[in-house]
Design an enzyme around this catalytic site. Sequence first.
Site, mmCIF file in Angstrom:
data_model
loop_
_atom_site.group_PDB
_atom_site.id
_atom_site.type_symbol
_atom_site.label_atom_id
_atom_site.label_comp_id
_atom_site.label_asym_id
_atom_site.label_seq_id
_atom_site.Cartn_x
_atom_site.Cartn_y
_atom_site.Cartn_z
ATOM 1 C CD GLU A 135 -2.329 1.412 2.805
ATOM 2 O OE1 GLU A 135 -2.554 2.386 3.211
ATOM 3 O OE2 GLU A 135 -2.923 0.115 3.371
ATOM 4 C CD GLU A 140 -3.226 8.222 6.153
ATOM 5 O OE1 GLU A 140 -4.162 7.585 6.731
ATOM 6 O OE2 GLU A 140 -2.312 7.771 6.166
#
Length: 356
Positions: A135, A140
């Site tokens: 991932e 974020e």
Amino acid sequence: MVSSRYILLTLGLPALVRGTQYALIKEYAGTNFFDDWDFFGNIDNLTHGDATFVNASQAASDRLAFVNSAGNAIMKVDNTTVVPLNSKRDTVRITSKDLFGVGSVWIADMLHVPFGCSVWPAFWSSAPAWPTGGEIDTFEGVNMVLNAQMALHTDPGCTLVDPTQTSSRVTSTDCSVANQNLGCVVKNPDPNSYGAAFAAAGGGMFVTELASTGISCVVFRANIPSSLQKNSTIVDTSTFGVPVANYPAGGCNIDKFFQPQNLIFDITLCGDFAGNSEIFPQTCSGSCYNDFVIGPPRNYDNAYFEVRSVRVFGTSSAIEVEAVLNTGRNSTGTVGPSGNQTVRRRGTRMHWSVGH
């Protein structure tokens, strides 16, 4: 929209792309932006968020995912509904139908990112059999922090070693999910990399390079390289300068730990990160769920992505690009099972890394 099939047919010049140059293989932009994404259509049962990720039809009818008059894609949290106790607030999670492997670059041009107490947005990618295949978190943020972050999440054996990057704010070097799934986290030192300041500064262009030599994340705000301007069909990453975050192959065998990736946008609420008892009080007061998610939607006018485009580039020949653009199609050209397995558990993130 640029057709992936068209690019595969026309990239038959082996000399066209060499070294750190990549050719356009996919574009998500304009009125067709949402055509090649799957909507999750379920509650957030992945990161324990107090959110329901609506399906495509509800997203369209409730104006939670649409293309605005400027031609930009909007993805947002419901900011009109009074949510009763024990219910969740509607929001959006979309996953690209195509997967992009080692030897590719994806570029997201964003004008606005979601922020606010309880809000947890991300632009990231994941292999279908997470955590196997890895991932990559390109962007974020959470709640009212000032700095966005980047991270990798992998099977055991991948670490951040000797990076060449502009950020010195490394909060974890073990990318393994066995490390409480913290990931190997690098914070963007730019105080305008998240929240209201990001939008006020005109947004930014996020560039992720997935290469055998390593994974790099670059964020441009000004002085954008010419190869990223005017809808160029070729990019040269050697002109991009030092990345904000860099994960060299010396500490992580990229070909071993990273398989073709689905691209993902999502905005969840509270959950394992934004609602964490150690994280939430750092920038917000009260109760994440009781004071923000339920009741009037007073907190969500800024909880939206505004995206000009997402463009994906791949390496040199048609054969190489076809390997990069791994769509899971079978020999008949239809989408097989692997092409449909685009949403996988993101895992329980113990993100105790946002403190200032």
